[in-house]
Design a protein around this motif. Structure first.
Motif, PDB file in Angstrom:
ATOM      1  N   SER A  57      18.389 -17.089 -23.103  1.00 48.32           N
ATOM      2  CA  SER A  57      17.950 -18.354 -22.497  1.00 48.32           C
ATOM      3  C   SER A  57      18.737 -19.329 -22.743  1.00 48.32           C
ATOM      4  CB  SER A  57      16.611 -18.707 -23.069  1.00 48.32           C
ATOM      5  OG  SER A  57      16.502 -19.244 -24.568  1.00 48.32           O
ATOM      6  N   ILE A  58      19.824 -19.118 -23.362  1.00 49.77           N
ATOM      7  CA  ILE A  58      21.141 -20.127 -23.371  1.00 49.77           C
ATOM      8  C   ILE A  58      22.264 -19.922 -22.798  1.00 49.77           C
ATOM      9  CG2 ILE A  58      22.517 -21.441 -25.344  1.00 49.77           C
ATOM     10  CD1 ILE A  58      20.257 -20.875 -27.508  1.00 49.77           C
ATOM     11  N   HIS A  59      22.726 -20.920 -22.060  1.00 53.44           N
ATOM     12  CA  HIS A  59      24.005 -20.938 -21.197  1.00 53.44           C
ATOM     13  C   HIS A  59      24.947 -21.793 -21.641  1.00 53.44           C
ATOM     14  CE1 HIS A  59      21.823 -17.816 -18.682  1.00 53.44           C
ATOM     15  NE2 HIS A  59      20.800 -18.751 -19.049  1.00 53.44           N
ATOM     16  N   VAL A  60      26.161 -21.413 -22.051  1.00 48.57           N
ATOM     17  CA  VAL A  60      27.257 -22.663 -22.017  1.00 48.57           C
ATOM     18  C   VAL A  60      28.292 -22.569 -20.803  1.00 48.57           C
ATOM     19  CG1 VAL A  60      29.167 -23.323 -23.453  1.00 48.57           C
ATOM     20  CG2 VAL A  60      27.118 -22.746 -24.655  1.00 48.57           C
ATOM     21  N   ILE A  61      28.112 -23.782 -20.416  1.00 49.75           N
ATOM     22  CA  ILE A  61      29.206 -23.849 -18.997  1.00 49.75           C
ATOM     23  C   ILE A  61      30.557 -24.633 -19.706  1.00 49.75           C
ATOM     24  CG2 ILE A  61      29.519 -24.600 -16.843  1.00 49.75           C
ATOM     25  CD1 ILE A  61      27.150 -22.509 -17.370  1.00 49.75           C
ATOM     26  N   THR A  62      31.626 -24.156 -19.235  1.00 47.46           N
ATOM     27  CA  THR A  62      32.766 -24.835 -19.672  1.00 47.46           C
ATOM     28  C   THR A  62      33.769 -25.511 -18.458  1.00 47.46           C
ATOM     29  OG1 THR A  62      34.097 -22.795 -19.868  1.00 47.46           O
ATOM     30  CG2 THR A  62      33.039 -23.757 -21.784  1.00 47.46           C
ATOM     31  N   SER A  63      34.299 -26.591 -18.442  1.00 47.75           N
ATOM     32  CA  SER A  63      35.073 -27.181 -17.410  1.00 47.75           C
ATOM     33  C   SER A  63      36.352 -27.976 -17.871  1.00 47.75           C
ATOM     34  CB  SER A  63      34.254 -27.546 -16.126  1.00 47.75           C
ATOM     35  OG  SER A  63      33.682 -28.891 -16.834  1.00 47.75           O
ATOM     36  N   LYS A  64      36.819 -28.454 -16.981  1.00 46.06           N
ATOM     37  CA  LYS A  64      37.775 -29.627 -17.277  1.00 46.06           C
ATOM     38  C   LYS A  64      36.772 -30.990 -17.421  1.00 46.06           C
ATOM     39  CE  LYS A  64      38.672 -30.922 -12.329  1.00 46.06           C
ATOM     40  NZ  LYS A  64      39.645 -31.065 -11.390  1.00 46.06           N
ATOM     41  N   ARG A  65      37.406 -31.940 -17.987  1.00 42.28           N
ATOM     42  CA  ARG A  65      36.969 -33.131 -18.081  1.00 42.28           C
ATOM     43  C   ARG A  65      36.158 -33.940 -17.059  1.00 42.28           C
ATOM     44  NH1 ARG A  65      33.665 -35.859 -22.167  1.00 42.28           N
ATOM     45  NH2 ARG A  65      34.665 -38.002 -22.453  1.00 42.28           N
ATOM     46  N   PHE A  66      34.714 -34.238 -17.060  1.00 43.53           N
ATOM     47  CA  PHE A  66      34.357 -35.082 -16.058  1.00 43.53           C
ATOM     48  C   PHE A  66      34.913 -36.536 -15.925  1.00 43.53           C
ATOM     49  CE2 PHE A  66      31.218 -31.691 -16.025  1.00 43.53           C
ATOM     50  CZ  PHE A  66      30.882 -31.525 -14.685  1.00 43.53           C
ATOM     51  N   SER A  67      34.674 -37.014 -14.660  1.00 41.07           N
ATOM     52  CA  SER A  67      35.107 -38.504 -14.656  1.00 41.07           C
ATOM     53  C   SER A  67      34.211 -39.418 -15.479  1.00 41.07           C
ATOM     54  CB  SER A  67      35.528 -39.004 -13.264  1.00 41.07           C
ATOM     55  OG  SER A  67      34.291 -38.883 -12.622  1.00 41.07           O
ATOM     56  N   ASP A  68      33.119 -39.236 -15.549  1.00 37.36           N
ATOM     57  CA  ASP A  68      31.767 -39.916 -15.903  1.00 37.36           C
ATOM     58  C   ASP A  68      30.894 -39.160 -16.375  1.00 37.36           C
ATOM     59  OD1 ASP A  68      29.582 -40.326 -13.713  1.00 37.36           O
ATOM     60  OD2 ASP A  68      31.693 -40.149 -12.806  1.00 37.36           O
ATOM     61  N   LEU A  69      29.777 -39.535 -17.519  1.00 33.55           N
ATOM     62  CA  LEU A  69      28.611 -38.840 -17.945  1.00 33.55           C
ATOM     63  C   LEU A  69      27.671 -38.664 -16.852  1.00 33.55           C
ATOM     64  CD1 LEU A  69      27.790 -37.269 -20.304  1.00 33.55           C
ATOM     65  CD2 LEU A  69      26.795 -39.478 -21.217  1.00 33.55           C
ATOM     66  N   GLY A  70      27.306 -39.513 -15.744  1.00 31.53           N
ATOM     67  CA  GLY A  70      26.365 -39.326 -14.853  1.00 31.53           C
ATOM     68  C   GLY A  70      26.621 -38.269 -13.893  1.00 31.53           C
ATOM     69  N   SER A  71      28.058 -38.085 -13.542  1.00 23.50           N
ATOM     70  CA  SER A  71      28.556 -37.067 -12.801  1.00 23.50           C
ATOM     71  C   SER A  71      28.188 -35.736 -13.772  1.00 23.50           C
ATOM     72  CB  SER A  71      29.913 -36.963 -12.438  1.00 23.50           C
ATOM     73  OG  SER A  71      30.091 -37.973 -11.662  1.00 23.50           O
ATOM     74  N   LYS A  72      28.124 -35.498 -15.034  1.00 18.71           N
ATOM     75  CA  LYS A  72      28.310 -34.463 -15.794  1.00 18.71           C
ATOM     76  C   LYS A  72      26.557 -34.111 -15.727  1.00 18.71           C
ATOM     77  CE  LYS A  72      29.404 -32.662 -20.186  1.00 18.71           C
ATOM     78  NZ  LYS A  72      30.477 -33.234 -21.626  1.00 18.71           N
ATOM     79  N   TYR A  73      25.762 -35.005 -15.932  1.00 18.40           N
ATOM     80  CA  TYR A  73      24.436 -34.730 -15.817  1.00 18.40           C
ATOM     81  C   TYR A  73      23.847 -34.276 -14.399  1.00 18.40           C
ATOM     82  CZ  TYR A  73      22.599 -36.335 -20.283  1.00 18.40           C
ATOM     83  OH  TYR A  73      22.280 -36.836 -21.634  1.00 18.40           O
ATOM     84  N   ASN A  74      24.522 -34.688 -13.343  1.00 19.75           N
ATOM     85  CA  ASN A  74      24.070 -34.504 -12.012  1.00 19.75           C
ATOM     86  C   ASN A  74      24.721 -32.792 -11.652  1.00 19.75           C
ATOM     87  OD1 ASN A  74      22.922 -36.860 -10.977  1.00 19.75           O
ATOM     88  ND2 ASN A  74      24.742 -37.615 -10.473  1.00 19.75           N
TER      89      ASN A  74
END
Length: 251
Positions: A57-74
């Protein structure tokens, strides 16, 4: 009205950045949840501290840095809905504590009332040095639980301001009506806010005011990278102590 399925899918969404031990603590809190039905935890690491992980049930997604935290939540919410068919989303901050009844109380409260989101009227906090209960009106974004329909109506702001979370909650209230209250299901708050006791940075350290748009970049500039590691779902010492305080007596 919220869509009520026979077995609702609840997805906790957890942004993290260069705090792998706290991400592991958040995963341990998730695994301790006593909630029926389907559930999953999505952790999104854009700090290079965790390896990708898909196990149970646990998934870790990785990526480059988001520009803001709201975009990351979306991005987390979008993935929860598209990949896991989430009915409900639970904000799951890596540096706070979620007690075992947390998700179940939210889910029952929102299904009883048919409201589109849920938020406790009181929370527990540790920033004074001891466990305290306090009112939560207009505060504690990390304690909210929302339906898929609520997120379709209201997205997290992406302007980068420090008060993006306050704006998001105000928009939920305006567009989706008042929240359900999980304390009407379970009288003890299931959310514990932490500030300086985690032995890690806290985002509020970097916020100069509600309209500050530089804080998110300041975190990246200030917090040093850490060696990449596998996610380890383990309680930290403080969380173990809080869990022990609320442990059910043996019969």
């Amino acid at each position: 009205m919220t869509e009520k399925r026979p077995s609702a899918m609840v997805v906790a969404i957890c942004p993290t950045f260069r705090r792998p031990q706290l991400a592991g603590n958040a995963a341990a809190c998730f695994l301790a949840q006593k909630v029926g039905g389907k559930r999953a935890l999505l952790i999104w690491d854009d700090g290079g501290s965790l390896h990708p992980h898909h196990n149970g049930s646990i998934h870790v997604i990785t990526s480059k840095r988001f520009s803001d935290l709201g975009s990351k939540y979306n991005a987390l919410a979008k993935l929860a809905v598209s990949m896991l068919d989430a009915d409900f989303l639970a904000v799951w901050e890596d540096d706070d504590i979620y007690l075992p009844w947390y998700l179940a109380a939210h889910l029952e409260a929102i299904q009883r009332t048919g409201r589109l989101w849920s938020k406790p009227s009181r929370v527990l906090s540790l920033y004074t040095g001891s466990l305290q209960e306090e009112p939560a009106a207009g505060r504690f974004h990390a304690s909210i639980f929302l339906s898929r329909e609520a997120w379709r109506r209201v997205k997290w702001p992406t302007h980068g301001r420090a008060d993006f979370d306050q704006e998001f909650m105000a928009s939920l209230l305006r567009e989706c009506g008042p929240p359900a209250d999980p304390l009407e299901v379970h009288p003890v708050p299931g959310y514990v806010f932490r500030y300086g006791s985690t032995k890690n940075y806290h985002a509020q350290y970097f916020m100069k005011g509600p309209d500050d748009t530089s804080w998110y970049q300041d975190v990246e500039r200030t917090v040093s990278p850490v060696p990449k590691t596998e996610l380890r779902a383990e309680f930290d010492e403080e969380t173990r102590a809080v869990y022990e305080r609320f442990r059910e007596p043996r019969t």
